[in-house]
Structures are given as C-alpha cells and as structure tokens.
Design a protein around this motif. Structure first.
Motif, PDB file in Angstrom:
ATOM      1  N   LEU A  88      53.341  25.861  43.845  1.00  0.00           N
ATOM      2  CA  LEU A  88      52.242  25.081  43.269  1.00  0.00           C
ATOM      3  C   LEU A  88      50.904  25.782  43.508  1.00  0.00           C
ATOM      4  CD1 LEU A  88      53.234  21.459  44.310  1.00  0.00           C
ATOM      5  CD2 LEU A  88      52.747  22.173  41.974  1.00  0.00           C
ATOM      6  N   ARG A  89      50.684  26.224  44.749  1.00  0.00           N
ATOM      7  CA  ARG A  89      49.426  26.867  45.081  1.00  0.00           C
ATOM      8  C   ARG A  89      49.270  28.195  44.340  1.00  0.00           C
ATOM      9  NH1 ARG A  89      46.073  24.022  45.743  1.00  0.00           N
ATOM     10  NH2 ARG A  89      44.786  25.088  47.263  1.00  0.00           N
ATOM     11  N   LEU A  90      50.384  28.904  44.205  1.00  0.00           N
ATOM     12  CA  LEU A  90      50.364  30.176  43.491  1.00  0.00           C
ATOM     13  C   LEU A  90      49.814  29.985  42.072  1.00  0.00           C
ATOM     14  CD1 LEU A  90      51.352  32.914  44.494  1.00  0.00           C
ATOM     15  CD2 LEU A  90      53.562  32.478  43.429  1.00  0.00           C
ATOM     16  N   GLY A  91      50.318  28.950  41.395  1.00  0.00           N
ATOM     17  CA  GLY A  91      49.859  28.669  40.031  1.00  0.00           C
ATOM     18  C   GLY A  91      48.374  28.356  40.005  1.00  0.00           C
ATOM     19  N   THR A  92      47.928  27.576  40.964  1.00  0.00           N
ATOM     20  CA  THR A  92      46.515  27.190  41.018  1.00  0.00           C
ATOM     21  C   THR A  92      45.605  28.420  41.101  1.00  0.00           C
ATOM     22  OG1 THR A  92      47.105  25.157  42.176  1.00  0.00           O
ATOM     23  CG2 THR A  92      44.800  25.872  42.324  1.00  0.00           C
ATOM     24  N   PHE A  93      45.954  29.348  42.006  1.00  0.00           N
ATOM     25  CA  PHE A  93      45.021  30.446  42.245  1.00  0.00           C
ATOM     26  C   PHE A  93      45.097  31.542  41.191  1.00  0.00           C
ATOM     27  CE2 PHE A  93      45.168  28.319  46.355  1.00  0.00           C
ATOM     28  CZ  PHE A  93      43.815  28.063  46.477  1.00  0.00           C
ATOM     29  N   LEU A 148      49.506  40.828  37.252  1.00  0.00           N
ATOM     30  CA  LEU A 148      50.091  40.161  38.424  1.00  0.00           C
ATOM     31  C   LEU A 148      50.861  38.903  38.003  1.00  0.00           C
ATOM     32  CD1 LEU A 148      50.459  39.638  41.462  1.00  0.00           C
ATOM     33  CD2 LEU A 148      48.151  38.675  41.524  1.00  0.00           C
ATOM     34  N   ALA A 149      50.252  38.116  37.103  1.00  0.00           N
ATOM     35  CA  ALA A 149      50.915  36.891  36.638  1.00  0.00           C
ATOM     36  C   ALA A 149      52.244  37.226  35.954  1.00  0.00           C
ATOM     37  CB  ALA A 149      49.998  36.132  35.684  1.00  0.00           C
ATOM     38  N   ASP A 150      52.238  38.280  35.121  1.00  0.00           N
ATOM     39  CA  ASP A 150      53.484  38.673  34.436  1.00  0.00           C
ATOM     40  C   ASP A 150      54.543  39.115  35.441  1.00  0.00           C
ATOM     41  OD1 ASP A 150      52.272  38.161  32.064  1.00  0.00           O
ATOM     42  OD2 ASP A 150      51.841  40.258  31.563  1.00  0.00           O
ATOM     43  N   THR A 151      54.112  39.782  36.483  1.00  0.00           N
ATOM     44  CA  THR A 151      55.056  40.274  37.480  1.00  0.00           C
ATOM     45  C   THR A 151      55.648  39.115  38.296  1.00  0.00           C
ATOM     46  OG1 THR A 151      53.693  42.267  37.609  1.00  0.00           O
ATOM     47  CG2 THR A 151      55.379  41.995  39.291  1.00  0.00           C
ATOM     48  N   ILE A 152      54.802  38.154  38.643  1.00  0.00           N
ATOM     49  CA  ILE A 152      55.310  36.954  39.337  1.00  0.00           C
ATOM     50  C   ILE A 152      56.341  36.257  38.457  1.00  0.00           C
ATOM     51  CG2 ILE A 152      54.662  34.609  40.064  1.00  0.00           C
ATOM     52  CD1 ILE A 152      52.001  35.811  41.080  1.00  0.00           C
ATOM     53  N   MET A 208      44.054  33.894  48.844  1.00  0.00           N
ATOM     54  CA  MET A 208      45.111  32.879  48.844  1.00  0.00           C
ATOM     55  C   MET A 208      46.412  33.455  48.301  1.00  0.00           C
ATOM     56  SD  MET A 208      44.059  30.226  50.317  1.00  0.00           S
ATOM     57  CE  MET A 208      45.551  29.288  49.991  1.00  0.00           C
ATOM     58  N   LEU A 209      46.308  34.209  47.212  1.00  0.00           N
ATOM     59  CA  LEU A 209      47.526  34.777  46.608  1.00  0.00           C
ATOM     60  C   LEU A 209      48.225  35.710  47.603  1.00  0.00           C
ATOM     61  CD1 LEU A 209      46.210  35.481  43.003  1.00  0.00           C
ATOM     62  CD2 LEU A 209      47.843  33.719  43.688  1.00  0.00           C
ATOM     63  N   CYS A 210      47.422  36.495  48.327  1.00  0.00           N
ATOM     64  CA  CYS A 210      48.008  37.448  49.275  1.00  0.00           C
ATOM     65  C   CYS A 210      48.589  36.748  50.500  1.00  0.00           C
ATOM     66  CB  CYS A 210      46.971  38.475  49.714  1.00  0.00           C
ATOM     67  SG  CYS A 210      46.714  39.694  48.433  1.00  0.00           S
ATOM     68  N   GLU A 211      48.099  35.540  50.769  1.00  0.00           N
ATOM     69  CA  GLU A 211      48.665  34.774  51.870  1.00  0.00           C
ATOM     70  C   GLU A 211      49.961  34.102  51.421  1.00  0.00           C
ATOM     71  OE1 GLU A 211      45.599  32.256  53.672  1.00  0.00           O
ATOM     72  OE2 GLU A 211      47.187  30.792  54.014  1.00  0.00           O
ATOM     73  N   ASP A 213      58.571  25.592  36.966  1.00  0.00           N
ATOM     74  CA  ASP A 213      57.935  24.321  36.597  1.00  0.00           C
ATOM     75  C   ASP A 213      56.797  23.970  37.559  1.00  0.00           C
ATOM     76  OD1 ASP A 213      59.117  23.357  34.198  1.00  0.00           O
ATOM     77  OD2 ASP A 213      60.973  23.000  35.286  1.00  0.00           O
ATOM     78  N   LEU A 214      56.994  24.214  38.829  1.00  0.00           N
ATOM     79  CA  LEU A 214      55.933  23.920  39.808  1.00  0.00           C
ATOM     80  C   LEU A 214      54.706  24.784  39.539  1.00  0.00           C
ATOM     81  CD1 LEU A 214      58.224  23.822  42.966  1.00  0.00           C
ATOM     82  CD2 LEU A 214      56.931  21.880  42.060  1.00  0.00           C
ATOM     83  N   TYR A 215      54.974  26.068  39.307  1.00  0.00           N
ATOM     84  CA  TYR A 215      53.906  27.034  39.061  1.00  0.00           C
ATOM     85  C   TYR A 215      53.109  26.650  37.815  1.00  0.00           C
ATOM     86  CZ  TYR A 215      52.183  31.754  37.717  1.00  0.00           C
ATOM     87  OH  TYR A 215      51.451  32.833  37.324  1.00  0.00           O
ATOM     88  N   TRP A 216      53.833  26.311  36.753  1.00  0.00           N
ATOM     89  CA  TRP A 216      53.124  25.957  35.515  1.00  0.00           C
ATOM     90  C   TRP A 216      52.501  24.578  35.574  1.00  0.00           C
ATOM     91  CZ3 TRP A 216      51.255  29.301  32.371  1.00  0.00           C
ATOM     92  CH2 TRP A 216      51.835  30.575  32.327  1.00  0.00           C
TER      93      TRP A 216
END
Lengths: 479, 309
Positions: free
Chosen positions: B161-166, B297-301, B243-246, B8-11
């Motif tokens: 949350l940040r993951l979803g943003t980037f 990458l998104a599908d794997t996350i 950002m994603l890699c961090e 939910d946070l990601y989306w």
C-alpha cells in the motif's frame, strides 16, 4: 396475558402457539417485543441497513448488470430454537452427513450399496454429477464432504424434515455470523437477558476441519474463489480473512512437477489444501470444461496423486442430487445400522412410471423440482402456479420424466418478521452447517432464510428471500 | 503474498493518492481562476491537462478549455480516466478485491467514500461546492491513510500500500512542479508569479513549511528546492524516494533486485543533489529526467512483484 397480534396464519408458527401467546422458549423475547414501540424496530432496521451497506455485506445477482450489488434483506426478529430441539437437529444432521460421506466413499470404491440392491446402478452411474475419475481415489479420513449444509423445514404440524442436502459448495454461513454480530450490536440487552449459543467461532472450526483434511500437520490452506463477480464473493473474502488464509483465484495457482503452487511476491509457494468455492466443472480445464477460465490446468492430476486436498472433494454432487435424496434414509440404515433421526420429505421419483402417473394426476397440489436444479430455479410450486404454468410443467414431465422429482407442498413453518405494516408471519427454513474433519461437528444455529412476501414459500436469496439470526437458546425448553 | 493481491493493494493506494493530488491541483486552479488579473488565466486553467497529459482526450470531448469543463473533466466525469470519480472507482474496485486483506475500517472508509461520491455526483459539483469537494477528497484520503496507519498490521500488505502511495506521489509532485515552472517561464509578471508559487505551495500543503524554512519571498528556485531536495517536506521527491528505499528491501523474499537498485540510484541523486546543479541543467529537463526514472521504477516494480508470470 397480552399477546402479539399477528395476521391469521394457517400452519405452524415458531413464536406464537395455536391458542395465542408465545411458545415457552419465545416468552422472554415476546414480552420484550411487546414493551417496544414500533419506532424502535423501524430505527433498528434502518441502522442495520446502513451498517450492512457501509460494511458492504452484499451479494451479486446473476442476470443483472455484472457487479450489481444488493443487500440480502435482514430481519431483526430472531428465530429461536430451544436447546432440547437443537439437540435432535444436531444429531440428525451429523448422522445424515456421516452416512452421505460413507456413501460417497462406497460408490467411488466397492459400491456395496449397489451390489446390495439398495440403489439402482443407473441412478449412480447415469448421474451427471458422478465423476468416474474419482474411482479408487483414497481420501484422508475418507471424508468427501468436509462442509455440508442440511436444509431443514417444519410442516404444518411442526415436524422437522430434511428438504435437501448441500454437499458441493454450500453458502450462507457468513450471514449466520454477520447476522449475529448485527443483532448483538442492535439489541445488546437481549443477549444479557438470555443464553444464546455462540456461532462466531465457526471460522476457527472450519480452519481446523480444513487442516485435518490433509494427512500431515501444518498444511498451507487457501480458499479458491471464482472472483469478485461471483454472487458469494463477499462470503469467500470474509471466510478467508477470518481464517487468515489466502483468497486465491485460478490464475494465482499453477501446477508444476506434481504439486500446486501459488504465485506470490516472494516466488512460488506450495499449496496443500484448497477450500474451493468453484464447481467441479470449472476446476481444471484439462479435465473438465475446457472453456473454464476459473480453474487451474492440471489440478485434477495432482489431486488424484494425493498431492493436494480439495474440499469438498470432486464428485460429491452425486450425493446431494435430488434423484439420490430419496435414498438417504436407506443409506443411514445401510452404513450406520441406525434409524434416521430426521425424516425425508415424501418424494415421488418421476422416472418411476407409477410415481409419474400419480404426480401428473395431482400436479396442481405438488412441488416439482429438477433433479439437478438449485437456487429455486426451474421449479413448480403447484398451488401458487397458474393453469398455464402447470400445463407447461406437465409437458416437461412427459418429455423428460427422469429429470424431475415431486413432493407434497409442505406449508413451511412461519416466524414473525418486521414489515411496513407492522409484524407479520412469513415462511422460513433453516440451514445448519456441518463440518467433517477428525470428527463431525455443527455450530449451534445456522442460516434461517425467510420468504419476504406474504404466503410465499421461496426463501432463496437469488429470488428475493431474506435472512434472520438463529438463536439456539439454553434453558428455553419446550414444555 | 499473492502477486495479484499485492497488485490490488498497490493500485488501491496509487489511485487514492492520485485522487487526492488531483483535488489538490484543481483547488489551485479553481482559486486562481477566481482571482482576475490584468492577464488571461487561460494557461492556468489548461495546466491540469498538461500535467496529466490528457489534453488530446479533453479536446476530443469538450473542445474549448473552460474552467467549468476542466473541473468536470477532472472531478465527476465518469468517462474521463483522469477524473477523481474514475480514480476512486478504481480504488474501490481494488479494495473490493482485497477486502479480506485490509482491515474492516479501511474497507469501510473506501466503500463509504465511493457511496458518498455517487451521491455528490447526483448533486453536481456546483451544488456541492468546488472548494468543499476538494476538501472532501483530501479528507477521505486522510481518513483512509489514518485507518491504514491506525489499524493495519505492519506486513507486506502495509508495505505494498505504501509503495503505491509514494510512487504516485513522486510522480505527481514532479508533474505539478514542472507545469508551474513552465508557466512561470512563459511570461514574467511578478505579482502573478507570486500567486502561482503561493498557490502551488498551498496545494501540496507546504506553505507553512516554506515560511518556516526560508525567510525570503516565495520564488521559483526555493519552491523547487523545497519540493525536490528537502527531506522535511513529506511530499518532496527526496521524501518519496526515501520511503521507497525503506519499503522495497523490507518486503519479504528476495525478489525485486532491479527495483531496489533503481530506487537506490535515484535516492542518491536526490540526497547528493544540489540546487545550483539543477538550475544549470534547467528545472524542466531535470524533472523530465526524474519522471522517466520514476516510471521506469514503477514498471520494474510491476514486473518484479505484481505481474502473474
């Protein structure tokens, strides 16, 4: 001395004494109120509404479009209880909940109260809320109802009565806390003037209670919600956040090798205590309703092995059922060897032929309730009902008398609220929340529910009822 | 953290970011449609449909491509999954599900956004003002991000949350660049080209960055370099991947091995990328390949962190 002019009301008003003028514990507030112009209350009410909307303190209404969110009407005039009177209510509520916990332990173990002939066996074993699967299951501290709501009312004389006990998943405590926060935001000067007992530490006490429900220290506690379309979802999310515990749904949990786990981003994590806000029937599709999508398959078997705690326990419903209610004073005498501090409302059990006969004769003046009903659904308020409604209930009573109890129509006490026309009295009740852990505790205050319509006795939020902040006032003694 | 909560946070942030980028994209289209050139701007108006791959859905509902219909389709159309209205509805639903996890100020910013949007919808886009609406969406997104940065504890809640943003931003930047590029190829008109690239830079808020970094006239290759390879630009593909890699390795626990690997590979491709090489491959082919990788990458996350298995 000037006094608030209220529309005439019969019965007991919390603020205004029979001869006019404020009761002693209300003097300070009453005088403040007289000094305010009407515009202020209007503005403050608007501000409260905006704020509640913005924060999203809403509840979902069953039977309307799913996801329909409404505000519970909030009244800005506080309901004040002097500390001396609160002392009585607190002791009475604790005594009652202690007796009910002993009763639940007893009926799921030795059943002494039945052997002793105090309660007929069929009243227990024939009760749909009785859970045979709980027989001989030992609970830590022998606590069944960790969180209880005791609904209190006052009659026309101002005497307190217990209307019902709520031992399953009593709700409303979030409004107790949010109402207080709102009042402190709207009227800080009132709190500077008087000593109002704080209620905002309730989540801390609740977390302690839940942690104490396990036999070992540092258990992982979660709150199990049916999900965001449940009417009390706001409260579930609120309490989980305030306690800093996970808010889980059934699908987040699973059972493996005799323990309960939750699915997390770092893999499965064991769960020790579940504060569940789901009824027994929906907890475990393998044990109860197989069509339940809300529960966790296998949960009950883990519970019975003692590898997870459920709060409240399975099977507490038999203790707050309206057919058991008439026996609570006897339970207090039987288990505690004390006299009840709080009275029951006199109750006719329609399963008894003599009681039924009397109820049928006096139907238009009585309140009739379904024994398993809740939320103000399926009840008859005789004096407010039409002839046809009374006759409908007469037929129902005759067809299934065991399903009903009846009580005299008590004129609940009134408290002034702010309405379009000004300030007017409305009927109210009170639900303090009792926590049972290593000891039994009550936060000073509770949820005061208000019937928003003039003359109405129905305070349930599902039926349009509202709420008020409840102040337990130090030094505001009744003289 | 619960997988469902993380999801939910990601989306929540993906949908909020998508709403913001949609507003940015529409702002460009709207402004271009007002500038009447000797040439037809029909291609510009249809661009958002191409960027988001919603041309068929639009066609079945509206038929002809007009600026008014396209704007409605992407702003207040409740039945269009690509509309800002739908994105913010989804964002609000996700926020509602995790309101206990985010701060009161974050929830209030999402909730009041939703309440105001409903009012705006009643009023209508023209009455509210197109430009004013796009600015409003951007401001609401800034407000939510500000509330997040200013109040939320730095825990996995923050990281998902940040993951979803980037993820969303990387996808959106690549798409908007690809479509503009293709239009530029179709017909050569120097003045129009200038306005196209100028508008694109403005839409991602990178006009000032371009001016500061390059002293030459705005042109396709430099804009592409800016938005693909430059770490200074917060919406560039490289910035998103950094950002994603961090974020991924700082998430608690040992899950997500494949996600981390995919992100690291893509980061290396950008870090050691070279504009000449991209021009040789062709920008469109390069971006198509990038979008495929980001979506993998998104599908794997999704499968490694967020799904209830």
């Amino acid at each position: 001395m000037r006094s608030l002019k209220l529309p005439a009301v019969s019965g007991f008003d919390e603020m205004i004494a029979p001869g006019g003028g404020a009761r002693p514990h209300y003097t300070s507030y009453h005088d403040w109120l007289l000094r305010q112009d009407r515009g202020l209350l209007q503005r403050k009410r608007k501000e409260a509404e905006l704020q509640f909307h913005r924060v999203g303190i809403t509840f979902n209404v069953y039977g309307e479009d799913s996801g329909t969110e409404r505000l519970i009407p909030f009244d800005t005039l506080p309901r004040v209880i002097p500390a001396s009177e609160w002392d009585l209510l607190e002791r009475g509520a604790i005594q009652r909940v202690n007796a009910l916990n002993l009763f639940l332990h007893d009926i799921y173990h030795d059943q002494n109260i039945i052997r002793d002939g105090r309660i007929p066996a069929e009243q227990i074993f024939g009760n749909s809320q009785y859970q045979p699967c709980m027989q001989d299951v030992d609970l830590h501290n022998q606590v069944y109802s960790h969180i209880s709501g005791v609904d209190l009312i006052r009659d026309g004389e101002g005497d307190w009565y217990v209307l019902e006990d709520n031992l399953r998943t009593p709700s409303g405590v979030s409004y107790m806390i949010e109402n207080r926060r709102m009042m402190m935001r709207l009227f800080p000067e009132l709190f500077a003037e008087q000593t109002v007992a704080p209620v905002e530490h309730y989540p801390t006490l609740l977390l302690e209670t839940l942690q104490q429900s396990a036999s070992y220290s540092h258990p992982t506690v979660v709150l199990l919600t049916p999900g965001q379309f449940n009417s009390a979802y706001f409260e579930h999310a609120f309490l989980a956040q305030q306690m800093g515990i996970e808010l889980v749904e059934g699908a987040d949990l699973f059972v493996k090798d005799g323990f309960v786990y939750m699915r997390t981003t770092a893999g499965p994590q064991r769960v020790d205590v579940i504060y569940r806000r789901i009824d027994d029937d929906f907890l475990d599709p393998l044990a109860f309703r197989s069509d339940s999508m809300l529960g966790v398959p296998g949960l009950l078997s883990v519970y019975r092995q003692g590898n997870v705690v459920l709060a409240n326990a399975v099977g507490t419903g038999v203790g707050d059922d309206k057919s058991i209610y008439p026996y609570v004073p006897d339970m207090i005498r039987f288990y505690l060897d004390e006299e009840p501090i709080l009275n029951n409302v006199p109750t006719w059990q329609c399963r008894k032929p003599d009681d039924l006969k009397e109820v049928l004769e006096r139907l238009p003046e009585l309140v009739v309730k379904e024994v398993h009903g809740a939320g103000g659904y399926g009840m008859l308020v005789g004096p407010a009902a039409s002839q046809a409604e009374v006759e409908l209930f007469r037929d129902r009573l005759l067809a299934d008398p065991e399903n009903y109890i009846a009580q005299p129509t008590l004129s609940l006490s009134t408290c002034p609220i702010f309405v379009e026309e000004g300030i007017a009295p409305r009927h109210i009740d009170l639900r303090p929340f009792v926590l049972s852990g290593n000891e039994t505790r009550v936060v000073p205050g509770g949820l005061t529910r208000v019937a928003m319509k003039s003359g109405s006795l129905v305070v349930n939020s599902s039926q349009g009822g509202g709420t008020k902040d409840t102040w337990v006032l130090e030094g505001g003694e009744e003289t | 953290m619960l997988s469902r909560t993380a999801s939910d946070l990601y989306w929540l942030s993906r949908y909020f970011e998508r709403a913001e980028n949609t507003a940015r994209m529409l702002d460009v289209v709207w402004n271009l449609s007002l500038i009447r050139f000797a040439v037809d701007t029909q291609a510009e108006i249809a661009a958002p449909l191409a960027i988001t791959g919603t041309g068929d859905h639009y066609g079945s509902r509206y038929g002809k491509v007009t600026i008014q219909n396209v704007l409605f389709f992407f702003t207040l159309d409740a039945d269009s999954p690509a509309s800002i209205y739908s994105c913010l509805r989804q964002a609000r639903a996700s926020a509602h599900a995790v309101r206990g996890k985010i701060t009161a100020e974050m929830w209030e910013s999402v909730n009041s956004t939703w309440l105001e949007l409903k009012d705006i919808r009643q009023m209508g886009l023209q009455a509210y003002g197109e430009t004013a609406f796009f600015e409003w969406v951007k401001n609401r997104s800034h407000l939510f991000r500000g509330a997040t940065y200013g109040t939320l504890m730095r825990s996995d809640t923050f990281r998902f949350l940040r993951l979803g943003t980037f993820i969303e931003r990387a996808d959106n930047t690549a798409r908007i660049l690809d479509v503009k590029h293709r239009e530029g190829q179709q017909e050569s008109n120097t003045t129009l080209d200038y306005y196209r690239w100028h508008a694109l830079l403005r839409s991602v808020g990178a006009y000032e960055a371009f001016r500061e970094m390059f002293s030459e006239t705005i042109n396709a290759e430099r804009v592409a370099e800016l938005l693909i390879l430059r770490p200074e630009v917060p919406r560039s593909l490289l910035s998103c991947l950094q950002m994603l890699c961090e974020l991924l390795p700082s998430i608690e626990g040992n899950a997500g091995l494949e996600s981390k690997r995919l992100a690291a590979v893509q980061l290396a491709r950008l870090q050691y990328g070279d504009m000449n090489h991209i021009v040789d491959i062709g920008l469109h082919d390069y971006l198509t390949d990038f979008l495929r990788r980001v979506n993998e990458l998104a599908d794997t996350i999704q499968s490694e962190y967020l799904e209830l298995v």
